[in-house]
Structure formats: structure tokens, C-alpha cells
Design a protein around this motif. Structure first.
Motif, PDB file in Angstrom:
ATOM      1  N   GLY A 124      -0.209  -3.052   0.562  1.00  0.00           N
ATOM      2  CA  GLY A 124       0.003  -4.439   0.200  1.00  0.00           C
ATOM      3  C   GLY A 124       1.137  -4.670  -0.780  1.00  0.00           C
ATOM      4  N   ARG A 125       1.849  -3.615  -1.158  1.00  0.00           N
ATOM      5  CA  ARG A 125       2.961  -3.759  -2.102  1.00  0.00           C
ATOM      6  C   ARG A 125       4.222  -4.268  -1.409  1.00  0.00           C
ATOM      7  N   ASN A 126       5.240  -4.505  -2.194  1.00  0.00           N
ATOM      8  CA  ASN A 126       6.573  -4.854  -1.688  1.00  0.00           C
ATOM      9  C   ASN A 126       6.536  -6.067  -0.754  1.00  0.00           C
ATOM     10  N   ALA A 127       5.978  -7.139  -1.271  1.00  0.00           N
ATOM     11  CA  ALA A 127       5.986  -8.428  -0.573  1.00  0.00           C
ATOM     12  C   ALA A 127       5.304  -8.371   0.794  1.00  0.00           C
ATOM     13  N   ALA A 128       4.189  -7.679   0.869  1.00  0.00           N
ATOM     14  CA  ALA A 128       3.431  -7.639   2.119  1.00  0.00           C
ATOM     15  C   ALA A 128       2.797  -8.997   2.397  1.00  0.00           C
ATOM     16  N   ARG A 129       2.709  -9.336   3.671  1.00  0.00           N
ATOM     17  CA  ARG A 129       2.003 -10.536   4.087  1.00  0.00           C
ATOM     18  C   ARG A 129       0.632 -10.186   4.654  1.00  0.00           C
ATOM     19  N   GLY A 130       0.485  -8.958   5.116  1.00  0.00           N
ATOM     20  CA  GLY A 130      -0.780  -8.496   5.664  1.00  0.00           C
ATOM     21  C   GLY A 130      -0.619  -7.120   6.258  1.00  0.00           C
ATOM     22  N   TRP A 131      -1.724  -6.397   6.394  1.00  0.00           N
ATOM     23  CA  TRP A 131      -1.685  -5.062   6.990  1.00  0.00           C
ATOM     24  C   TRP A 131      -3.077  -4.707   7.510  1.00  0.00           C
TER      25      TRP A 131
END
Length: 345
Positions: free
Chosen positions: A42-49
Motif C-alpha cells: 500500500g505504499r508509494n501512492a497505492a490506490r489498491g492491491w
């Protein structure tokens, strides 16, 4: 975020009425790996995973998040090419000039094959400005007008030109069959896999881009990863042939990492291998000596495959283990080697 509960289900320590069974083949996700995913994906400007094994989602964060998948679109184009091959109207080694008659008198372009387009070794210039700027009325016309700057098959040059020529080839072939490229994509790839054609970028004639343009959710990226995992493992799925996909996604000798929109970790088995950040290595052509030693991670198996879109958009696939991770992001600071090494034993 689903965390502990998903791990307990995966480990068989909790029940779930109606849930799909977890595959027992390969190496299952460990508790440690899931904890690392939750701390890093969820790091580095994640929107979803999300992460899966077989049919089971084992951990996630906002998996319904949707956004541009950018260059991950290239793998969908390769699936379409393999479906065309299975239907008998496209072949990897055929000359593009057999369809693009405008190229037949050109000493360089007349040598370009369909496979070279899928390997990005056609010799064409990248074509970013003529293909992306000012919303072209006919991107196919712009693509086939690109200059030839390398001998066909000699240099890996990243860019949209190869893919939009491929789209034009398929568009012309389908026109003779009275089917549009957009309809073929929906019929042959998107609908069978379960991907939405929502807001797919196209030119003014409604021809979809092959180099970029799909908007997918994390969940849909996972479905794409599942289909590719099965095909890479030699299993037909969703009406797609693993044999034809292997032909259309075969890497070249000048870059054994890339073929058909897939980035492979195959060089990791070499003693001289070194990990690279793909997004930082494709702006200008690099020699074959670089690509023949480069890999995604020296700490992951050689069978690992990644789909890579700008800004940290990723699908990681471990075909034999039926494991995959999908991620939407919007930051160039995402680091594949760091993330993949953190998951290593």
C-alpha cells in the motif's frame, strides 16, 4: 483490509461457507509474506492491491479500486493476437507487409514480422508524439507512417509504435471479416476473462489502443493475472490457447526479459544477473548485453513474470505456484527489486 481472517482461511484454520477452495499446488503464501504485503503493497501512492492463490483472494486493500492500467494493456493485446492465431488468421512469423501494403516497397519495413512487433524489436521509432498527442483521427495511419530507425530484430526499443501497427494489422484483417477490432477484443479476450472494456482509450475512429488505454480494477487485474498464469503453465483457459500464446509472447534474443507485454525474470538463474527497475530502463534503447543479464529480482525464481504499467501499476505472477499480486499505484518511486526481495525466503 482483510488480513488475519484471510490467512486463517488459507491455512485451513477457519471455515468459509461458499468460498472457493485454496489450491494446494506449489508454495502457498506464508503468514510472513502476507504480513509483508500488508506493510508494503500500500505504499508509494497505492490506490489498491490484492493477492491470490488459485481462486482465493488471501489479502487485499480496496480491491475494487479502478484506474488506468497503462502498459499492462500490452499483455491484453498479446492475448488478442494469440486468439487470432488460434482462429487461423494471424501468425507470429508472417510479414506485416502482407497486410500493410504500403510497406511492401520499403527495404526495412517489408522485413518486419508480427512477432517483432510483440517483442518491440521491429526497428520502428517509438512514436509517442504522433500517436498520443492531439487525439489522432486514425492512429493506425500514424503508426504505419513511423520511421524505421533500426534493422528489424536488432534492437529492443520501447514505445507504442509497434503495438499500434499490430492493432492496424488486426483491424484490417477483421474488417475483411466484417468485425471491428473493438468487438473482437470484447468477444475474444475481455468478456471470457471477465474484464470490463469501460473507458478504453481509442482514436477518433473508435479503434482501441494496444499500447495503453484500458481501465481496470485491482480485481480485474487479478483475473488477467490468473489467465496468464494458466497459459504460462501450459494450460488452455477462457478460450485461449497456451500454445499460441507461447508463440506470440516469446522473447527475443536482444531482450530475453520481454515478449508479448510480459516482463520475465528468466535471467535470474544466471550468475551474472542483476535486478533492474524496468520503468527507469526503457526511455532509451539499451544494448542486448544489458538485457541479457537484467532481471526483476535475483531473490525470486526465474519463472516469475510481471506486467508493468507506469506509476507502480503491477501484476506479479508465479505461474507454477498459482500465486499473483495486483496493484494500482500512481508513483514512480515504486521499486520492484525491493518489494520482491522483501517477499523472498
Amino acid at each position: 483490509m482483510s488480513t488475519r481472517r484471510d490467512f486463517l482461511k488459507l491455512a485451513g484454520l477457519a471455515t468459509c461457507s461458499g468460498c472457493a477452495s485454496v489450491s494446494t499446488s506449489g508454495n502457498p503464501w506464508s503468514h510472513r509474506e502476507i504480513e509483508i504485503l500488508e506493510a508494503t503493497a500500500g505504499r508509494n501512492a497505492a490506490r489498491g492491491w490484492a493477492a491470490w492463490q488459485g481462486n482465493r483472494q488471501v489479502a487485499s486493500w480496496t480491491p475494487d479500486a479502478r484506474g488506468p492500467s497503462l502498459s499492462i494493456t500490452k499483455s491484453i493485446a498479446a492475448l488478442a493476437a494469440s486468439r487470432a492465431a488460434a482462429e487461423g488468421w494471424l501468425a507470429p512469423n508472417e510479414k506485416v507487409a502482407d497486410t500493410i501494403s504500403e510497406w511492401r516497397g520499403d527495404p526495412s519495413k517489408s522485413r518486419i514480422t508480427v512477432l517483432m512487433l510483440l517483442q518491440q524489436t521491429s526497428g520502428l521509432e517509438a512514436g509517442v508524439i504522433p500517436l498520443y498527442r492531439n487525439y489522432p483521427a486514425d492512429k493506425g495511419r500514424a503508426a504505419i507512417s513511423l520511421r524505421s530507425v533500426d534493422a528489424p530484430g536488432s534492437v529492443f526499443r520501447y514505445g507504442p509504435g509497434h503495438w499500434e501497427v499490430l492493432a492496424e494489422v488486426m483491424k484490417r484483417r477483421l474488417s475483411a471479416k466484417r468485425e471491428s477490432l473493438a468487438d473482437f477484443m470484447k468477444r475474444s479476450v475481455m468478456r471470457p476473462i471477465g474484464l470490463s472494456p469501460y473507458n478504453w482509450r481509442s482514436d477518433k475512429s473508435d479503434t482501441p489502443y494496444f499500447s495503453t488505454g484500458t481501465e481496470l480494477s485491482v480485481t480485474e487485474l487479478g483475473r488477467l493475472g490468473k489467465a496468464l498464469a494458466l497459459l504460462l503453465d501450459g494450460k488452455d483457459t477462457d478460450g485461449l490457447s497456451s500454445t499460441h500464446f507461447a508463440e506470440m509472447s516469446r522473447p527475443s534474443s536482444v531482450n530475453p526479459m520481454f515478449g508479448g507485454g510480459l516482463w520475465r525474470n528468466s535471467n535470474a538463474a544466471r550468475a551474472s544477473a542483476f535486478p533492474v527497475e524496468v520503468e527507469k530502463s526503457i526511455d532509451s534503447p539499451l544494448p542486448a548485453s544489458f538485457w541479457n543479464r537484467a532481471c526483476l529480482s535475483t531473490r525470486q525464481p526465474a519463472g516469475l513474470v510481471a506486467l508493468i504499467g507506469s506509476g507502480g501499476k503491477r501484476v506479479y505472477i508465479w505461474p507454477g505456484d498459482e500465486k499473483r499480486i495486483a496493484r494500482l499505484g500512481s508513483s514512480t518511486s515504486w521499486n520492484d527489486a525491493y518489494f520482491l526481495s522483501s517477499l523472498a525466503p
